[in-house]
Design a protein around this motif. Structure first.
Motif, PDB file in Angstrom:
ATOM      1  N   UNK A 156      32.397  69.894  20.442  1.00 19.41           N
ATOM      2  CA  UNK A 156      32.927  69.329  19.199  1.00 19.41           C
ATOM      3  C   UNK A 156      34.281  69.961  18.875  1.00 19.41           C
ATOM      4  N   UNK A 157      34.345  71.282  18.928  1.00 19.13           N
ATOM      5  CA  UNK A 157      35.598  71.984  18.636  1.00 19.13           C
ATOM      6  C   UNK A 157      36.674  71.629  19.663  1.00 19.13           C
ATOM      7  N   UNK A 158      36.258  71.414  20.903  1.00 19.65           N
ATOM      8  CA  UNK A 158      37.212  71.018  21.937  1.00 19.65           C
ATOM      9  C   UNK A 158      37.845  69.657  21.615  1.00 19.65           C
ATOM     10  N   UNK A 159      37.044  68.745  21.088  1.00 14.30           N
ATOM     11  CA  UNK A 159      37.587  67.437  20.713  1.00 14.30           C
ATOM     12  C   UNK A 159      38.650  67.570  19.625  1.00 14.30           C
ATOM     13  N   UNK A 160      38.401  68.444  18.668  1.00 11.84           N
ATOM     14  CA  UNK A 160      39.359  68.664  17.584  1.00 11.84           C
ATOM     15  C   UNK A 160      40.672  69.198  18.145  1.00 11.84           C
ATOM     16  N   UNK A 161      40.565  70.152  19.069  1.00  8.65           N
ATOM     17  CA  UNK A 161      41.768  70.723  19.683  1.00  8.65           C
ATOM     18  C   UNK A 161      42.491  69.661  20.510  1.00  8.65           C
ATOM     19  N   UNK A 162      41.723  68.824  21.217  1.00  7.96           N
ATOM     20  CA  UNK A 162      42.324  67.754  22.020  1.00  7.96           C
ATOM     21  C   UNK A 162      43.103  66.778  21.135  1.00  7.96           C
ATOM     22  N   UNK A 163      42.583  66.501  19.954  1.00 12.40           N
ATOM     23  CA  UNK A 163      43.302  65.633  19.025  1.00 12.40           C
ATOM     24  C   UNK A 163      44.628  66.271  18.607  1.00 12.40           C
ATOM     25  N   UNK A 164      44.608  67.585  18.388  1.00 14.14           N
ATOM     26  CA  UNK A 164      45.848  68.292  18.038  1.00 14.14           C
ATOM     27  C   UNK A 164      46.832  68.283  19.216  1.00 14.14           C
ATOM     28  N   UNK A 165      46.304  68.366  20.425  1.00 20.00           N
ATOM     29  CA  UNK A 165      47.138  68.287  21.633  1.00 20.00           C
ATOM     30  C   UNK A 165      47.917  66.971  21.636  1.00 20.00           C
ATOM     31  N   UNK A 166      47.204  65.878  21.381  1.00 18.31           N
ATOM     32  CA  UNK A 166      47.860  64.573  21.349  1.00 18.31           C
ATOM     33  C   UNK A 166      48.798  64.448  20.153  1.00 18.31           C
ATOM     34  N   UNK A 167      48.485  65.151  19.098  1.00 19.07           N
ATOM     35  CA  UNK A 167      49.368  65.156  17.934  1.00 19.07           C
ATOM     36  C   UNK A 167      50.729  65.748  18.308  1.00 19.07           C
ATOM     37  N   UNK A 168      50.715  66.808  19.105  1.00 20.28           N
ATOM     38  CA  UNK A 168      51.970  67.417  19.567  1.00 20.28           C
ATOM     39  C   UNK A 168      52.727  66.464  20.489  1.00 20.28           C
ATOM     40  N   UNK A 169      52.004  65.740  21.337  1.00 20.65           N
ATOM     41  CA  UNK A 169      52.657  64.777  22.226  1.00 20.65           C
ATOM     42  C   UNK A 169      53.344  63.698  21.399  1.00 20.65           C
ATOM     43  N   UNK A 170      52.694  63.267  20.326  1.00 25.87           N
ATOM     44  CA  UNK A 170      53.297  62.263  19.457  1.00 25.87           C
ATOM     45  C   UNK A 170      54.564  62.786  18.791  1.00 25.87           C
ATOM     46  N   UNK A 171      54.569  64.041  18.415  1.00 23.84           N
ATOM     47  CA  UNK A 171      55.782  64.634  17.849  1.00 23.84           C
ATOM     48  C   UNK A 171      56.920  64.582  18.860  1.00 23.84           C
ATOM     49  N   UNK A 172      56.586  64.848  20.117  1.00 25.06           N
ATOM     50  CA  UNK A 172      57.601  64.809  21.166  1.00 25.06           C
ATOM     51  C   UNK A 172      58.043  63.379  21.460  1.00 25.06           C
ATOM     52  N   UNK A 173      57.116  62.427  21.366  1.00 24.57           N
ATOM     53  CA  UNK A 173      57.464  61.020  21.610  1.00 24.57           C
ATOM     54  C   UNK A 173      58.395  60.486  20.530  1.00 24.57           C
ATOM     55  N   UNK A 174      58.283  61.041  19.312  1.00 23.11           N
ATOM     56  CA  UNK A 174      59.179  60.696  18.205  1.00 23.11           C
ATOM     57  C   UNK A 174      59.204  59.184  17.952  1.00 23.11           C
ATOM     58  N   UNK A 175      57.996  58.592  17.857  1.00 19.01           N
ATOM     59  CA  UNK A 175      57.873  57.158  17.611  1.00 19.01           C
ATOM     60  C   UNK A 175      57.033  56.947  16.359  1.00 19.01           C
ATOM     61  N   UNK A 176      57.639  56.421  15.309  1.00 16.65           N
ATOM     62  CA  UNK A 176      56.907  56.213  14.061  1.00 16.65           C
ATOM     63  C   UNK A 176      55.824  55.156  14.249  1.00 16.65           C
ATOM     64  N   UNK A 177      56.072  54.153  15.088  1.00 12.67           N
ATOM     65  CA  UNK A 177      55.065  53.112  15.310  1.00 12.67           C
ATOM     66  C   UNK A 177      53.815  53.701  15.959  1.00 12.67           C
ATOM     67  N   UNK A 178      54.002  54.463  17.031  1.00  9.71           N
ATOM     68  CA  UNK A 178      52.859  55.093  17.694  1.00  9.71           C
ATOM     69  C   UNK A 178      52.200  56.129  16.778  1.00  9.71           C
ATOM     70  N   UNK A 179      53.005  56.814  15.972  1.00  9.49           N
ATOM     71  CA  UNK A 179      52.449  57.828  15.056  1.00  9.49           C
ATOM     72  C   UNK A 179      51.504  57.171  14.047  1.00  9.49           C
ATOM     73  N   UNK A 180      51.911  56.069  13.447  1.00  8.25           N
ATOM     74  CA  UNK A 180      51.066  55.399  12.468  1.00  8.25           C
ATOM     75  C   UNK A 180      49.820  54.807  13.115  1.00  8.25           C
ATOM     76  N   UNK A 181      49.980  54.264  14.310  1.00  7.22           N
ATOM     77  CA  UNK A 181      48.815  53.728  15.031  1.00  7.22           C
ATOM     78  C   UNK A 181      47.825  54.848  15.335  1.00  7.22           C
ATOM     79  N   UNK A 182      48.353  55.981  15.797  1.00  7.71           N
ATOM     80  CA  UNK A 182      47.485  57.116  16.129  1.00  7.71           C
ATOM     81  C   UNK A 182      46.759  57.621  14.894  1.00  7.71           C
ATOM     82  N   UNK A 183      47.455  57.683  13.764  1.00 11.44           N
ATOM     83  CA  UNK A 183      46.828  58.186  12.535  1.00 11.44           C
ATOM     84  C   UNK A 183      45.617  57.347  12.157  1.00 11.44           C
ATOM     85  N   UNK A 184      45.749  56.026  12.275  1.00 11.89           N
ATOM     86  CA  UNK A 184      44.636  55.150  11.924  1.00 11.89           C
ATOM     87  C   UNK A 184      43.517  55.227  12.960  1.00 11.89           C
TER      88      UNK A 184
END
Length: 247
Positions: free
Chosen positions: A156-184
């Motif tokens: 369970x904790x690993x899944x939470x960390x994995x979500x944060x991992x992808x959150x960092x990738x989204x920051x690097x991608x710098x795409x508001x469209x993908x960011x909003x899609x990911x948030x939902x």
């Protein structure tokens, strides 16, 4: 004496939730009309301003059309609503809607490699132009999340960390469209983390794949990043879809 916190409730919020549930659940079909504000207020035992505010929220969510002097019409949310309704569609009471879950998984598998590819391209471009709009720090955080994942044993904790991992990738991608899609998508996915832990354990426990993906992004290699992300996401996605099909 043990005190119980008082939950402050919004009357208009309760009205919104009740009508939204009926629209998304199909009890109120597209094209049908709602009772008047006065009739709704009487039926629900609330004030007309509370009903009016709820209807405005429903209209903003793309669930109904409110026209001055005319009946409020139920819309086809599949065509008019946004991703914000996805968490409501996924969880119906205590059960998960298999069709909605499948669509979320398919979106995850499709979007993940593209986001990773875009992140690597942005990093590579920044390195070439010798401009670093925060990329170096974000790459460091991406790698730190991999090490946090390696140090964690609980699925369970690993899944939470994995979500944060992808959150960092989204920051690097710098795409508001993908960011909003990911948030939902994340908002829809998070309530099911505990139930998904057994199937997701192989993916979130594959630290080597996360490390390879982080390395591909840090090296600015878009194609390699996309391929690595797909290889990471596909097995669990396929297993979950098979499980849903067999449910």
């Amino acid at each position: 004496m043990a005190w119980t916190p008082v939950v402050k409730r919004s009357v208009s919020g309760d009205v919104f939730e009740q009508i939204a549930a009926e629209v998304l659940g199909g009890e109120l079909v597209a094209g049908s009309t709602l009772p008047s504000e006065r009739q709704l207020a009487e039926a629900l035992g609330v004030s007309r301003p509370a009903v009016r505010e709820a209807l405005q929220r429903l209209a903003a969510a793309g669930l109904v059309a409110v026209r001055q002097g005319e009946a409020t019409t139920v819309l086809d949310y599949r065509r008019s609503a946004g991703l914000e309704v996805l968490p409501r569609l996924l969880l119906r009471g205590d059960s998960i809607d298999p069709g909605v879950a499948r669509s979320i998984l398919e979106a995850r598998l499709h979007n993940g490699p593209k986001i990773a590819e875009l992140a690597a391209a942005r990093v590579g471009k920044a390195a070439t132009s010798q401009a670093d709009p925060g990329f170096e720090g974000e790459v460091a955080r991406l790698r730190e999340s991999v090490e946090s994942l390696a140090a964690e044993a609980d699925p369970f904790a690993q899944q939470v960390i994995a979500l944060e991992f992808w959150d960092h990738i989204l920051d690097l991608a710098d795409s508001i469209a993908f960011r909003l899609m990911y948030s939902m998508l994340r908002a829809a996915y998070e309530p099911a983390l505990a139930a998904l832990a057994p199937i997701m354990s192989a993916e979130v426990g594959n630290v080597g794949a996360y490390r390879d993906l982080a390395a591909a992004i840090a090296a600015g290699e878009p194609e390699r990043a996309a391929d690595t992300a797909r290889a990471l996401l596909e097995p669990a996605t396929t297993a979950l879809i098979h499980a849903l099909d067999g449910a």
